[in-house]
Design a protein around this motif. Structure first.
Motif, PDB file in Angstrom:
ATOM      1  N   ASN A 221     -16.388  32.585 -19.703  1.00 29.73           N
ATOM      2  CA  ASN A 221     -16.160  33.790 -20.503  1.00 29.73           C
ATOM      3  C   ASN A 221     -17.037  34.954 -20.040  1.00 29.73           C
ATOM      4  OD1 ASN A 221     -14.819  35.031 -22.817  1.00 29.73           O
ATOM      5  ND2 ASN A 221     -16.843  35.074 -23.767  1.00 29.73           N
ATOM      6  N   GLN A 222     -18.202  34.639 -19.487  1.00 33.45           N
ATOM      7  CA  GLN A 222     -19.114  35.682 -19.034  1.00 33.45           C
ATOM      8  C   GLN A 222     -18.919  36.061 -17.571  1.00 33.45           C
ATOM      9  OE1 GLN A 222     -22.904  33.928 -20.095  1.00 33.45           O
ATOM     10  NE2 GLN A 222     -22.883  34.853 -22.134  1.00 33.45           N
ATOM     11  N   SER A 223     -17.974  35.407 -16.908  1.00 32.79           N
ATOM     12  CA  SER A 223     -17.734  35.690 -15.499  1.00 32.79           C
ATOM     13  C   SER A 223     -17.169  37.102 -15.303  1.00 32.79           C
ATOM     14  CB  SER A 223     -16.752  34.664 -14.927  1.00 32.79           C
ATOM     15  OG  SER A 223     -16.326  35.049 -13.632  1.00 32.79           O
ATOM     16  N   HIS A 224     -17.570  37.708 -14.203  1.00 32.04           N
ATOM     17  CA  HIS A 224     -17.027  39.025 -13.820  1.00 32.04           C
ATOM     18  C   HIS A 224     -16.039  38.898 -12.670  1.00 32.04           C
ATOM     19  CE1 HIS A 224     -19.819  41.021 -16.505  1.00 32.04           C
ATOM     20  NE2 HIS A 224     -20.830  40.368 -15.950  1.00 32.04           N
ATOM     21  N   ALA A 225     -15.599  37.685 -12.402  1.00 26.29           N
ATOM     22  CA  ALA A 225     -14.651  37.459 -11.296  1.00 26.29           C
ATOM     23  C   ALA A 225     -13.375  38.263 -11.511  1.00 26.29           C
ATOM     24  CB  ALA A 225     -14.331  35.971 -11.179  1.00 26.29           C
ATOM     25  N   LYS A 226     -12.860  38.808 -10.411  1.00 31.36           N
ATOM     26  CA  LYS A 226     -11.637  39.604 -10.469  1.00 31.36           C
ATOM     27  C   LYS A 226     -10.416  38.840  -9.993  1.00 31.36           C
ATOM     28  CE  LYS A 226     -13.964  43.251 -11.778  1.00 31.36           C
ATOM     29  NZ  LYS A 226     -13.875  43.732 -13.180  1.00 31.36           N
ATOM     30  N   ASP A 227     -10.641  37.661  -9.406  1.00 34.52           N
ATOM     31  CA  ASP A 227      -9.516  36.883  -8.894  1.00 34.52           C
ATOM     32  C   ASP A 227      -9.811  35.398  -9.066  1.00 34.52           C
ATOM     33  OD1 ASP A 227     -10.951  35.882  -6.417  1.00 34.52           O
ATOM     34  OD2 ASP A 227     -10.961  38.026  -5.978  1.00 34.52           O
ATOM     35  N   ILE A 228      -8.770  34.589  -8.978  1.00 34.27           N
ATOM     36  CA  ILE A 228      -8.894  33.142  -9.209  1.00 34.27           C
ATOM     37  C   ILE A 228      -9.753  32.454  -8.152  1.00 34.27           C
ATOM     38  CG2 ILE A 228      -7.607  30.970  -9.331  1.00 34.27           C
ATOM     39  CD1 ILE A 228      -7.492  32.645 -11.878  1.00 34.27           C
ATOM     40  N   PRO A 229      -9.630  32.750  -6.845  1.00 36.75           N
ATOM     41  CA  PRO A 229     -10.504  32.080  -5.874  1.00 36.75           C
ATOM     42  C   PRO A 229     -11.989  32.269  -6.189  1.00 36.75           C
ATOM     43  CG  PRO A 229      -8.679  33.118  -4.736  1.00 36.75           C
ATOM     44  CD  PRO A 229      -8.600  33.570  -6.170  1.00 36.75           C
ATOM     45  N   THR A 230     -12.367  33.465  -6.585  1.00 32.54           N
ATOM     46  CA  THR A 230     -13.773  33.702  -6.942  1.00 32.54           C
ATOM     47  C   THR A 230     -14.155  32.912  -8.184  1.00 32.54           C
ATOM     48  OG1 THR A 230     -13.651  35.930  -6.009  1.00 32.54           O
ATOM     49  CG2 THR A 230     -15.472  35.469  -7.518  1.00 32.54           C
ATOM     50  N   LEU A 231     -13.250  32.915  -9.169  1.00 34.66           N
ATOM     51  CA  LEU A 231     -13.521  32.165 -10.397  1.00 34.66           C
ATOM     52  C   LEU A 231     -13.593  30.672 -10.122  1.00 34.66           C
ATOM     53  CD1 LEU A 231     -14.025  32.441 -13.404  1.00 34.66           C
ATOM     54  CD2 LEU A 231     -11.560  32.326 -13.789  1.00 34.66           C
TER      55      LEU A 231
END
Length: 357
Positions: A63-73
């Motif tokens: 929930n606190q992630s700032h990832a902009k895309d699924i690979p990063t997440l």
């Protein structure tokens, strides 16, 4: 019920079990690393509670992630899960819960869910696991209550109550259910050295529910069994192998052997998530080794001479032959455990609407 842990908008709130029974305070973990610290430092403890705490830690981290895309997440989720999995090695509920959250995440990512949708769904999943744990504990109580004496004394070791779960408890949940049904039960609580979970936690929460409780030094149980003062033993579990061998707090094995010698039934109460079919027998269960200071010091005061070697395994393994029955949310398992466990796990897998309860 005693609020062991709670999801809040700004983090996960934990009752600090290191401060009980003298101080009822809470620790707010505002990121997944703090959740990991709370688990590692035993601010929260007990296999079911550890599992749900880890699930909420995963949800909090994502929930606190700032990832902009699924690979990063994907990369971030792997780090979050690995961090939480490294906290305590014995309680299999920890790994069960993390894997369930990982699978939920993967299913959402594969279905092309948006990142906001994934975040919301993982929060919902972790909170669902919280509710399921309480439901499972109450079901265990319903199944196990009639195994306990209508009137008599029940011994327990460590704390397998509301404090070790999200509410109600496993072993203490069975005791609570029996009392609710009118059984006249007194509880003997082993102090459970060196961390004193029985003296500090079990006694505190049972007295909170007005259940008569006497704290024993760990080395008193055998003498009281010999005098006929104990009619039943019930404990929780941190991992149950496929053959029924059970890891629980250090000292449980000794109690089980004593119970067997004196003809006293010895029960284990645990949810199905504590059963590890991938571990064939108890010798394969990893045993956590904790800090020597838990043995050398008490309330900050050194109790042993400098230079003394210290052993501090957190758990031991009770062979299945000493266990009269294993109480789960789906019913009661009896020997041969290889067969009864396999059948119950198969039933749970074939009924997905009940498998997570």
């Amino acid at each position: 019920m005693i609020p062991t842990l709670e999801w809040l908008p700004n983090g996960v709130n934990f009752l600090d079990q290191t401060k009980l029974p003298l101080e009822e305070t809470y620790v707010l973990a505002t990121d997944y690393k703090q959740v990991a610290t709370v688990i590692r430092d035993m601010i929260v403890r007990g296999a079911p509670a550890i599992g749900v705490s880890a699930a909420m830690g995963v949800a909090l981290g994502v929930n606190q992630s700032h990832a902009k895309d699924i690979p990063t997440l994907n990369t971030e989720v792997a780090v979050i899960c690995d961090t939480l999995a490294a906290t305590r090695p014995t309680a299999v509920n920890l790994f069960w819960a993390i894997e369930r959250m990982r699978q939920r995440y993967s299913a959402l990512a594969d279905a092309n869910a948006t990142i906001p949708e994934i975040k919301a769904a993982l929060i919902t999943e972790s909170r669902l696991m919280y509710d399921e744990d309480i439901t499972a504990c109450k079901a265990m109580g319903a199944h196990g209550a009639e195994l306990l004496p209508k009137q008599g004394t029940v011994l327990t070791h460590c704390n397998a109550g509301a404090l070790a779960t999200c509410g109600y408890g496993t072993a203490l949940g069975v005791i609570r259910a029996a009392v609710e049904r009118g059984h006249k039960i007194d509880v003997f609580a082993d102090e459970t050295r060196p961390y004193l979970q029985g003296a500090r936690l079990t006694a505190w929460e049972l007295l909170h529910d007005n259940i008569p409780t006497t704290v024993l030094c760990d080395n008193m149980a055998g003498s009281l069994m010999r005098q006929g003062k104990i009619q039943s033993v019930i404990v929780g579990a941190d991992r149950i192998a496929a053959n029924g061998d059970t890891a629980n707090k250090i000292g449980t094995y000794s109690v089980a052997v004593l119970a067997k010698e004196h003809g006293i039934p010895f029960y284990v109460a645990a949810p199905l998530s504590t059963i590890d079919p991938a571990t064939a027998h108890g010798d394969l269960i990893p045993i956590e080794q904790r800090s020597a200071t838990e043995v050398t010091h008490s309330n900050g005061r050194q109790m042993t001479p400098n230079g003394a070697a210290i052993e501090n395994p957190a758990f031991d393994v009770t062979p299945a032959k000493y266990i009269t029955a294993i109480i789960t949310e789906r019913g009661i398992l009896r020997a041969p455990y290889e067969q009864s466990i396999a059948e119950m796990m198969k039933q749970a897998a074939s009924e997905p609407e009940l498998a997570a309860i």
